[in-house]
Design a protein around this motif. Structure first.
Motif, PDB file in Angstrom:
ATOM      1  N   LEU A   1       0.828  -1.208   0.000  1.00 55.28           N
ATOM      2  CA  LEU A   1       0.000   0.000   0.000  1.00 55.28           C
ATOM      3  C   LEU A   1       0.862   1.259   0.000  1.00 55.28           C
ATOM      4  O   LEU A   1       0.722   2.122  -0.876  1.00 55.28           O
ATOM      5  N   THR A   2       1.747   1.369   0.953  1.00 55.15           N
ATOM      6  CA  THR A   2       2.548   2.601   1.099  1.00 55.15           C
ATOM      7  C   THR A   2       3.866   2.528   0.339  1.00 55.15           C
ATOM      8  O   THR A   2       4.521   3.563   0.146  1.00 55.15           O
TER       9      THR A   2
ATOM     10  N   ILE B   1      -4.315   5.580   6.089  1.00 57.66           N
ATOM     11  CA  ILE B   1      -2.977   5.025   6.277  1.00 57.66           C
ATOM     12  C   ILE B   1      -1.961   5.763   5.399  1.00 57.66           C
ATOM     13  O   ILE B   1      -0.839   6.082   5.848  1.00 57.66           O
ATOM     14  N   LEU B   2      -2.323   6.068   4.160  1.00 57.30           N
ATOM     15  CA  LEU B   2      -1.414   6.796   3.273  1.00 57.30           C
ATOM     16  C   LEU B   2      -1.129   8.193   3.811  1.00 57.30           C
ATOM     17  O   LEU B   2       0.010   8.702   3.716  1.00 57.30           O
ATOM     18  N   LEU B   3      -2.142   8.842   4.382  1.00 53.94           N
ATOM     19  CA  LEU B   3      -1.938  10.159   4.999  1.00 53.94           C
ATOM     20  C   LEU B   3      -0.944  10.041   6.152  1.00 53.94           C
ATOM     21  O   LEU B   3      -0.020  10.855   6.285  1.00 53.94           O
ATOM     22  N   THR B   4      -1.124   9.017   6.983  1.00 57.59           N
ATOM     23  CA  THR B   4      -0.231   8.812   8.126  1.00 57.59           C
ATOM     24  C   THR B   4       1.201   8.596   7.654  1.00 57.59           C
ATOM     25  O   THR B   4       2.147   9.177   8.196  1.00 57.59           O
ATOM     26  N   ALA B   5       1.365   7.771   6.618  1.00 61.57           N
ATOM     27  CA  ALA B   5       2.703   7.507   6.084  1.00 61.57           C
ATOM     28  C   ALA B   5       3.334   8.780   5.544  1.00 61.57           C
ATOM     29  O   ALA B   5       4.537   9.017   5.714  1.00 61.57           O
TER      30      ALA B   5
ATOM     31  N   ALA C   1       0.477  17.147  14.715  1.00 62.94           N
ATOM     32  CA  ALA C   1      -0.396  18.296  14.439  1.00 62.94           C
ATOM     33  C   ALA C   1      -0.877  18.281  12.987  1.00 62.94           C
ATOM     34  O   ALA C   1      -2.049  18.590  12.700  1.00 62.94           O
ATOM     35  N   GLU C   2       0.021  17.923  12.070  1.00 61.36           N
ATOM     36  CA  GLU C   2      -0.351  17.850  10.669  1.00 61.36           C
ATOM     37  C   GLU C   2      -1.384  16.745  10.427  1.00 61.36           C
ATOM     38  O   GLU C   2      -2.325  16.921   9.631  1.00 61.36           O
ATOM     39  N   PHE C   3      -1.217  15.623  11.109  1.00 61.60           N
ATOM     40  CA  PHE C   3      -2.200  14.548  10.957  1.00 61.60           C
ATOM     41  C   PHE C   3      -3.584  15.024  11.402  1.00 61.60           C
ATOM     42  O   PHE C   3      -4.586  14.796  10.701  1.00 61.60           O
ATOM     43  N   ASP C   4      -3.653  15.665  12.558  1.00 63.57           N
ATOM     44  CA  ASP C   4      -4.947  16.145  13.061  1.00 63.57           C
ATOM     45  C   ASP C   4      -5.597  17.109  12.082  1.00 63.57           C
ATOM     46  O   ASP C   4      -6.821  17.107  11.894  1.00 63.57           O
ATOM     47  N   ARG C   5      -4.795  17.920  11.430  1.00 59.33           N
ATOM     48  CA  ARG C   5      -5.335  18.912  10.491  1.00 59.33           C
ATOM     49  C   ARG C   5      -5.786  18.259   9.188  1.00 59.33           C
ATOM     50  O   ARG C   5      -6.868  18.558   8.668  1.00 59.33           O
ATOM     51  N   LEU C   6      -4.965  17.346   8.660  1.00 55.98           N
ATOM     52  CA  LEU C   6      -5.234  16.778   7.343  1.00 55.98           C
ATOM     53  C   LEU C   6      -6.224  15.620   7.360  1.00 55.98           C
ATOM     54  O   LEU C   6      -6.803  15.265   6.336  1.00 55.98           O
TER      55      LEU C   6
ATOM     56  N   LEU D   1      -3.653   9.899  16.204  1.00 55.70           N
ATOM     57  CA  LEU D   1      -2.397   9.170  16.001  1.00 55.70           C
ATOM     58  C   LEU D   1      -1.590   9.148  17.303  1.00 55.70           C
ATOM     59  O   LEU D   1      -1.344  10.202  17.896  1.00 55.70           O
ATOM     60  N   SER D   2      -1.196   7.967  17.749  1.00 56.66           N
ATOM     61  CA  SER D   2      -0.391   7.818  18.963  1.00 56.66           C
ATOM     62  C   SER D   2       1.008   7.343  18.590  1.00 56.66           C
ATOM     63  O   SER D   2       1.171   6.451  17.754  1.00 56.66           O
ATOM     64  N   VAL D   3       2.006   7.943  19.233  1.00 58.68           N
ATOM     65  CA  VAL D   3       3.405   7.587  18.975  1.00 58.68           C
ATOM     66  C   VAL D   3       4.102   7.318  20.302  1.00 58.68           C
ATOM     67  O   VAL D   3       4.101   8.164  21.196  1.00 58.68           O
TER      68      VAL D   3
END
Length: 608
Positions: free
Chosen positions: A430-431, A479-483, A523-528, A560-562
């Motif tokens: 996928l990615t 998932i692609l956004l996260t990657a 922060a970018e993940f939350d926005r996008l 998203l958790s890291v």
């Protein structure tokens, strides 16, 4: 860096006591008036590229024969003013360090003799610091050696006293002093400075290289940080950094100055970045990783005086021989390419004219020469960026600058192609990011190299319910956004991103500013990610899904958790242990609502 040297008389007394008395009074007045200047040389963190402290140095008056610290302290020794000189220099260095408000720690030179001198005990240094507004925690007592000392027990007691007061301890010039190893083993100092003799030219000397590697391994087990002194060339800095030595000092980084810089040159920061262990996707899987040594074919070299007739006969007898290296005293000086040589030498009358002349007549005196440990990726880039003839003519491979064999462009292309094929085989479909095999191999490589790095296990919260509610196509977009946002957080050549599977991704990070990069990615993940939810769910701040029991449940928008774990050299044995620790940190991150970065800050013991 040793401020003290063997005594060098600054005055000639010729047995005249009056002359010596005048010199004594002059030096005494100089020290009493504090007519000394403090200079500072930075100590650099070779991982982050940041200055962590400054070694304090002194200079006498610029127009005085005592401007040199060696001359100053040598004369003080001659005239019995060593204690006065040490008091004066400590005072001026401490005061100036405070006035400049320099960051990090002050590395304060202290002679062994001063540690047991009655005039320098009873907390005199601590009082100087207090008057300047500094604390012992800001100071490293750097023990210098210029001659043997025999009161080792007294020295040890004094250093323990400093440590109990809050000072850190450093042993200077390891390898050049007289009692350093005993002090190291018994005192276990926070820092040990490697004498510049073992640093300068380390890229050319296998003995120095192995000495530094052994000392670094010993230091890691003892909990001591090594500082490499005397770094003057880029090649030395590169080797020192790759060995995992944490700190460096020397003219390449910065010269001593009365007003030192607070930042190292950008060229040094870039050099440190390129010295990191490369963990890009193209490096895996491990069995296809390689260096120029993988392409090595040994071809017996010839000396420059060798006649062209002899070269022609070798090519005639060996049809598969594509080139012959020309070597002088072990160092390559030219390369004779078969096609080039035969094409030129076989012309009419050439053999009669040049047959008995040196083979240098038809040799390429500017061949491509590479070290055996150059990665195939870097070698490929060198070939592409260089002259096109190198691809057909081949290249010389060296070890420490000495000839060991040849390589061909055809073999390089074959290896790179195979690496790309196998990299694609182990990529997530996928990615297209590296999968589990490359992740484990990159992790193992970092562990084996003794590299400081950070592993981040990244996982989407409530992703399965999102996938069930919105369908797998929307799930793939998530998932692609996260990657993408996590890839943007990585620095090329320093950081690695891999896709474990599903919504789990892994980062292996060596960039000094990894933490703000990861926080920015969250922060970018939350926005996008917001547009991936239906308008009604966005307005409500959540979405509905069906749990395993068939009940409709209401969930917050996916976040998203890291979980991050800082891996120190020598603390873990395998990728499995790294993965386990990162998984635990990820669970801790998921216990907090919203997109979260949890950093595991526990220190793990060294493994034997």
């Amino acid at each position: 860096m040793n401020l003290f040297a063997e005594p060098r008389p600054a005055v000639q007394s010729f047995g005249n006591a009056t002359t010596e008395a005048i010199a004594h009074r002059g030096l005494h007045d100089l020290l009493a008036s504090n007519d000394l200047a403090a200079w500072f040389q930075p100590v650099l963190d070779l991982h982050s590229g940041l200055i962590v402290g400054y070694e304090g140095l002194v200079r006498g008056p610029a127009d005085s024969p005592l401007h040199s610290p060696a001359r100053l302290f040598g004369e003080a020794e001659n005239l019995g003013l060593s204690a006065e000189a040490e008091i004066a220099t400590r005072l001026v260095v401490i005061r100036r360090f405070a006035e400049l408000a320099l960051p990090g720690r002050l590395y304060l030179n202290v002679s062994p003799a001063s540690l047991t001198h009655p005039d320098l005990r009873n907390g005199k240094t601590a009082k100087m610091l207090e008057a300047a507004g500094l604390s012992p925690q800001q100071v490293v007592i750097e023990l210098t050696e210029n001659k043997p000392f025999f009161n080792v027990d007294g020295i040890m007691d004094a250093l323990r006293h400093f440590r109990e007061a809050g000072f850190a301890i450093a042993i200077d010039d390891l390898g050049a002093g007289f009692s350093s190893l005993r002090l190291w083993s018994e005192l276990l100092p926070e820092y040990v400075k490697i004498d510049m003799h073992f640093v300068q030219g380390v890229h050319l000397d296998p003995v120095k290289y192995n000495f530094l590697r052994t000392v670094q391994e010993l230091a890691a087990r003892c909990g001591t940080a090594i500082i490499a002194e005397g770094i003057e060339h880029e090649e030395e800095l590169t080797v020192i950094s790759k060995l995992g030595i944490p700190y460096g000092q020397g003219y390449l980084i910065a010269r001593p100055a009365a007003a030192p810089s607070l930042r190292v040159p950008e060229t040094i920061r870039c050099l440190l970045g390129s010295a990191r262990i490369q963990v890009a996707a193209a490096d895996s899987p491990r069995r296809r990783q390689g260096t120029a040594e993988k392409l090595l074919v040994h071809v017996s070299p010839v000396e420059p005086p060798t006649h062209n007739d002899a070269i022609f006969e070798r090519f005639e007898k060996n049809p598969g021989l594509h080139a012959i290296p020309v070597v002088s005293k072990g160092v390559p000086v030219a390369l004779i390419n078969r096609d080039q040589f035969v094409g030129r030498f076989a012309r009419m009358y050439r053999r009669e004219l040049y047959g008995r002349k040196s083979c240098m007549q038809f040799a390429d005196t500017a061949p491509l020469v590479v070290e055996k440990n150059l990665s195939l990726q870097d070698l490929s880039k060198t070939m592409v960026d260089g002259e096109s003839r190198h691809l057909s003519e081949g290249f010389i491979i060296t070890e420490g600058g000495r000839y060991i064999g040849l390589g061909t462009g055809a073999e390089l292309v074959r290896e790179i192609t195979q690496m790309q094929i196998e990299s694609a085989r182990y990529a997530n479909p996928l990615t297209l990011l590296p999968g589990n095999v490359p992740i484990d191999e990159s992790t193992e490589r970092l562990i084996e190299e003794g590299t400081h790095f950070v592993v981040c296990h990244c996982d989407l919260d409530s992703f399965k319910p999102f996938n069930d509610a919105y369908g797998y196509r929307r799930g793939d977009e998530m998932i692609l956004l996260t990657a993408r946002v996590l890839s943007d957080a990585c620095v090329a050549g320093k950081d690695f991103i891999g896709h474990v599977g599903g919504d789990d991704l892994v980062l292996l990070m060596q960039s000094a500013d990894w933490e703000p990069r990861v926080r920015h990615a969250l922060a970018e993940f939350d926005r996008l990610a917001v547009p991936l939810f239906d308008p009604a769910d966005r307005a409500a701040g959540g979405f509905s899904s069906v749990d395993r029991a068939g009940n409709t449940v209401r969930l917050a928008l996916t976040t998203l958790s890291v979980g991050a774990v800082i891996i120190e050299p020598g603390t873990l044995r395998s990728p499995k242990e790294v993965s386990s620790r990162a998984g635990e940190a990820k669970k801790r991150a998921k216990q907090t609502e919203g997109s979260t970065l949890f950093i595991e800050r526990r220190r793990y013991p060294l493994v034997s």
